[in-house]
Design a protein around this motif. Structure first.
Motif, PDB file in Angstrom:
ATOM      1  N   UNK A 184      44.998  47.408  53.491  1.00  0.00           N
ATOM      2  CA  UNK A 184      44.330  47.119  52.227  1.00  0.00           C
ATOM      3  C   UNK A 184      45.005  45.919  51.589  1.00  0.00           C
ATOM      4  N   UNK A 185      44.178  45.053  51.027  1.00  0.00           N
ATOM      5  CA  UNK A 185      44.646  43.848  50.345  1.00  0.00           C
ATOM      6  C   UNK A 185      44.206  43.861  48.895  1.00  0.00           C
ATOM      7  N   UNK A 186      45.078  43.390  48.019  1.00  0.00           N
ATOM      8  CA  UNK A 186      44.699  43.056  46.651  1.00  0.00           C
ATOM      9  C   UNK A 186      44.693  41.539  46.591  1.00  0.00           C
ATOM     10  N   UNK A 187      43.518  40.968  46.361  1.00  0.00           N
ATOM     11  CA  UNK A 187      43.397  39.525  46.168  1.00  0.00           C
ATOM     12  C   UNK A 187      43.408  39.286  44.666  1.00  0.00           C
ATOM     13  N   UNK A 212      43.046  30.825  43.798  1.00  0.00           N
ATOM     14  CA  UNK A 212      42.986  30.112  42.518  1.00  0.00           C
ATOM     15  C   UNK A 212      41.752  30.466  41.706  1.00  0.00           C
ATOM     16  N   UNK A 213      40.731  31.083  42.319  1.00  0.00           N
ATOM     17  CA  UNK A 213      39.539  31.439  41.552  1.00  0.00           C
ATOM     18  C   UNK A 213      38.711  32.457  42.328  1.00  0.00           C
ATOM     19  N   UNK A 214      38.248  33.485  41.627  1.00  0.00           N
ATOM     20  CA  UNK A 214      37.305  34.446  42.213  1.00  0.00           C
ATOM     21  C   UNK A 214      35.941  34.352  41.536  1.00  0.00           C
ATOM     22  N   UNK A 215      35.770  33.338  40.694  1.00  0.00           N
ATOM     23  CA  UNK A 215      34.523  33.052  39.988  1.00  0.00           C
ATOM     24  C   UNK A 215      34.129  34.168  39.020  1.00  0.00           C
ATOM     25  N   UNK A 216      35.113  34.810  38.419  1.00  0.00           N
ATOM     26  CA  UNK A 216      34.860  35.845  37.422  1.00  0.00           C
ATOM     27  C   UNK A 216      35.473  35.469  36.087  1.00  0.00           C
ATOM     28  N   UNK A 223      41.591  37.815  34.557  1.00  0.00           N
ATOM     29  CA  UNK A 223      42.500  38.745  35.258  1.00  0.00           C
ATOM     30  C   UNK A 223      41.737  39.594  36.264  1.00  0.00           C
ATOM     31  N   UNK A 224      41.139  38.911  37.216  1.00  0.00           N
ATOM     32  CA  UNK A 224      40.316  39.539  38.240  1.00  0.00           C
ATOM     33  C   UNK A 224      41.110  39.814  39.507  1.00  0.00           C
ATOM     34  N   UNK A 225      40.752  40.937  40.136  1.00  0.00           N
ATOM     35  CA  UNK A 225      41.322  41.282  41.433  1.00  0.00           C
ATOM     36  C   UNK A 225      40.207  41.804  42.324  1.00  0.00           C
ATOM     37  N   UNK A 226      40.420  41.707  43.609  1.00  0.00           N
ATOM     38  CA  UNK A 226      39.501  42.263  44.597  1.00  0.00           C
ATOM     39  C   UNK A 226      40.334  43.147  45.509  1.00  0.00           C
ATOM     40  N   UNK A 227      39.865  44.356  45.723  1.00  0.00           N
ATOM     41  CA  UNK A 227      40.557  45.295  46.610  1.00  0.00           C
ATOM     42  C   UNK A 227      39.653  45.538  47.797  1.00  0.00           C
ATOM     43  N   UNK A 256      35.615  44.868  43.165  1.00  0.00           N
ATOM     44  CA  UNK A 256      36.057  43.792  42.277  1.00  0.00           C
ATOM     45  C   UNK A 256      36.331  44.427  40.921  1.00  0.00           C
ATOM     46  N   UNK A 257      37.439  44.052  40.318  1.00  0.00           N
ATOM     47  CA  UNK A 257      37.810  44.552  39.003  1.00  0.00           C
ATOM     48  C   UNK A 257      38.202  43.375  38.133  1.00  0.00           C
ATOM     49  N   UNK A 258      38.000  43.497  36.839  1.00  0.00           N
ATOM     50  CA  UNK A 258      38.360  42.417  35.925  1.00  0.00           C
ATOM     51  C   UNK A 258      38.569  42.912  34.511  1.00  0.00           C
ATOM     52  N   UNK A 259      38.753  41.974  33.605  1.00  0.00           N
ATOM     53  CA  UNK A 259      38.983  42.241  32.175  1.00  0.00           C
ATOM     54  C   UNK A 259      40.287  42.977  31.922  1.00  0.00           C
ATOM     55  N   UNK A 260      41.314  42.592  32.656  1.00  0.00           N
ATOM     56  CA  UNK A 260      42.641  43.145  32.413  1.00  0.00           C
ATOM     57  C   UNK A 260      43.399  42.228  31.452  1.00  0.00           C
ATOM     58  N   UNK A 261      44.434  42.761  30.836  1.00  0.00           N
ATOM     59  CA  UNK A 261      45.278  41.965  29.942  1.00  0.00           C
ATOM     60  C   UNK A 261      46.425  41.292  30.691  1.00  0.00           C
ATOM     61  N   UNK A 262      46.681  41.734  31.913  1.00  0.00           N
ATOM     62  CA  UNK A 262      47.754  41.128  32.699  1.00  0.00           C
ATOM     63  C   UNK A 262      49.102  41.786  32.466  1.00  0.00           C
TER      64      UNK A 262
END
Length: 133
Positions: free
Chosen positions: A3-6, A48-52, A57-61, A75-81
């Motif tokens: 499994x990868x987290x991009x 450098x970009x997932x186009x979200x 603060x986007x990630x793809x699992x 795909x997940x997003x809207x995180x505060x980091x």
């Protein structure tokens, strides 16, 4: 199984300029995820970009099973980091890694990822199925 987290390390939350930040929010999140993931079976990579951009603060699992076939991805997003975000993302990715299909039952989701899902990516067809298409 792998499994990868991009992680999008170029993401900037909408208040980035107003905060006078000198490091992107995505870079902060990426560093935190990389730290959390060192103790797990999960791999990380940066892009450098997932186009979200509107979600920041986007990630793809995503991952593959023991037979080399793709699993359900997310795909997940809207995180505060934050460090808490990173831990929740890494915990979810660890559950994804141990799932034969990538599907993680809702009742086991870490609280910190709930409400952050953008999309689910269906697995690619098995090679024999692709040949029939």
């Amino acid at each position: 199984m792998t499994t990868w987290i991009t992680i999008c390390d170029g993401c900037k939350r909408s208040d980035w300029d107003a905060r006078g930040a000198n490091q992107t929010d995505g870079d902060v999140l990426a560093q935190a995820i990389e730290t959390c993931a060192t103790k797990t079976p999960v791999n990380t990579r940066r892009v450098s970009c997932t186009m979200g951009c509107e979600r920041a603060c986007n990630v793809i699992i995503q991952g593959i099973d023991d037979n080399g076939l793709s699993k359900i991805g997310y795909s997940l997003g809207s995180f505060d980091g934050t460090a808490e975000d990173a831990q929740a993302i890494t915990d979810f990715a660890t559950l994804h890694a141990t799932s034969p299909t990538g599907q993680v039952p809702f009742r086991t989701w870490p609280v910190g990822v709930k409400g952050h899902f953008v999309s689910r990516h269906l697995p690619l067809p098995a090679p024999i199925e692709a040949e029939k298409a």
